[in-house]
Structure formats: structure tokens, C-alpha cells
Enzyme design. Structure first.
Site, short mmCIF file in Angstrom:
data_model
loop_
_atom_site.label_atom_id
_atom_site.label_comp_id
_atom_site.label_asym_id
_atom_site.label_seq_id
_atom_site.Cartn_x
_atom_site.Cartn_y
_atom_site.Cartn_z
N LYS A 53 -3.36 -37.05 -58.52
CA LYS A 53 -3.65 -35.74 -57.96
C LYS A 53 -4.39 -35.85 -56.64
CE LYS A 53 -4.69 -34.49 -62.67
NZ LYS A 53 -5.85 -34.21 -63.56
N GLY A 54 -4.98 -37.02 -56.38
CA GLY A 54 -5.93 -37.17 -55.28
C GLY A 54 -5.41 -36.79 -53.90
N ASP A 113 -8.71 -48.62 -52.54
CA ASP A 113 -9.93 -49.34 -52.92
C ASP A 113 -9.55 -50.80 -53.15
OD1 ASP A 113 -12.39 -50.13 -53.89
OD2 ASP A 113 -12.41 -48.80 -55.61
#
Ligand code: IMP
Ligand code: MG
Length: 189
Positions: A53-54, A113
């Protein structure tokens, strides 16, 4: 909640965190990325794939900054639960509707990340024979990547802190913030 660190002084209603990237800086950078993509993909119809969803908010702003015919699709993946470090195991929760064969695909991600999520997705999508596959990430955490791949479109390089807002969550909260913030007590996680 802990008191604000003082650095970066966020809005008064949010004394529990600090703003890392302001709404104005986000909007300006997204416009630049849109212009760059428009020029790089001129004459083609890129298929943008947003990773839910980010990436939903970034994707919505980015496509409006692209001055080309574009097509969109979305994929939902889950690698986290509510923890703040990746497991490296990515589950596809919603797959694409579009056929990637021969398409110029641009993967739109909120943040890189460890890089494990994108590395896994990239390999899977390359197997579907797109004409090209590039990556656009709003944020890249500096020196955290455990796998190497090229990210030609990067919004901002940020320190290795846990950030929320502009689509990014902590346990599903804060996605609706219009800026990017570091939660107090989350530094260095
Ligand atoms: P990676 O696989 O370690 O690169 O993690 C990528 C995914 O982890 C992103 O798509 C986010 O959903 C999530 N993530 C990583 N860092 C953060 C963060 O600082 N805030 C919110 N979500 C994050
Ligand atoms: Mg997430």
C-alpha cells in the site's frame, strides 16, 4: 509518546515526531521525477506499477506529474506484518491485471531499505518478459541495501531511520500524513 527531540521542529499538533521531508519538498521532487520520466519515456507508453500500500500516494502524485500517456497497475505485497525490519520473504497479496510482455514497465515503490522486497519483485516481473523494467523509489535508506540493483529514479536518500507519512505506515497508521516524519523513539531501528 515521548517528547520531540527539537530537531527539525514539526507542526505543533505532532510534538511526538519530527518532519524529515516537508510537503513542499516532496511535491517539488515528485514534479522533477515526473519531468525526468516524461523525457526519458517520450514516444512510449510506460506501464507504471505501484506497490501497495505504501506507494499509493506517491503514485497518485507522480502520474499527475508525467506528461505522457501512461497506464497504471498495482500489486500488493506483504513482507512485514507490523514489524519494522524486513523478513526477506515477500508474499504477493494482489497480483497484476496487466500483461507485461513487451511493455516498458516502471515499478513505483515507496522506500528501499534492505532492497529485498524490490529484488524479489524485480526478478519475478522480469520473468514476464517486459521490454524494459526500471525502478522509481521515493526514498532510499542510505547504506542499508543487502542486495544491489539499479534505481534510476530516486526521490530522496535518507538516513536509516524508520519513517512514516505520505503513504508509509507504522502498523498501518500515519499513511495520510502529507509529509515524511521520523517517529520519536524510532531512530536507528
Ligand atoms: P526492504 O525489503 O527492506 O527494502 O523493505 C521495503 C519495504 O519495507 C517498503 O516497501 C516498506 O513497506 C517497508 N519499509 C521499509 N522501511 C520503512 C520505513 O522506514 N517506514 C515504513 N515502511 C518501511
Ligand atoms: Mg509497509
Amino acid at each position: 509518546m515521548a517528547a520531540a527531540s527539537g530537531e527539525g521542529s514539526g507542526p505543533s499538533e505532532a510534538s511526538f515526531d519530527r518532519v524529515l521531508i516537508s510537503e513542499a519538498d516532496l511535491q517539488a521532487r515528485v514534479r522533477e521525477l515526473g519531468a525526468q520520466i516524461s523525457s526519458d519515456y517520450a514516444g512510449r507508453v510506460p506501464l507504471l506499477i505501484g506497490i501497495l500500500k505504501g506507494a499509493f500516494m506517491f503514485m497518485a502524485d507522480l502520474v499527475r506529474a508525467i506528461d505522457l500517456p501512461v497506464e497504471l497497475d498495482f500489486m500488493a505485497v506483504s513482507s512485514y506484518g507490523t514489524a519494522t525490519k524486513t523478513s526477506g520473504i515477500v508474499r504477493i497479496v494482489k497480483d497484476l491485471d496487466a500483461d507485461l510482455t513487451g511493455r516498458h514497465v516502471l515499478l513505483v515503490e515507496d522506500i528501499v531499505d534492505s532492497g529485498l522486497t524490490l529484488s524479489y519483485l524485480r526478478k519475478g516481473l522480469l520473468a514476464r518478459k517486459p521490454a524494459s523494467l526500471e525502478i522509481c523509489a521515493l526514498l532510499v535508506k542510505k547504506d542499508q541495501q543487502r542486495v544491489r540493483f539499479e534505481v534510476p529514479y530516486v526521490g530522496f536518500e535518507i538516513p536509516p531511520e524508520f519513517v512514516v507519512g505520505y503513504g508509509l505506515d507504522a502498523a498501518e497508521r500515519y499513511r495520510n500524513l502529507t509529509d515524511i516524519r521520523v517517529l520519536a523513539g524510532e531512530e536507528g531501528r
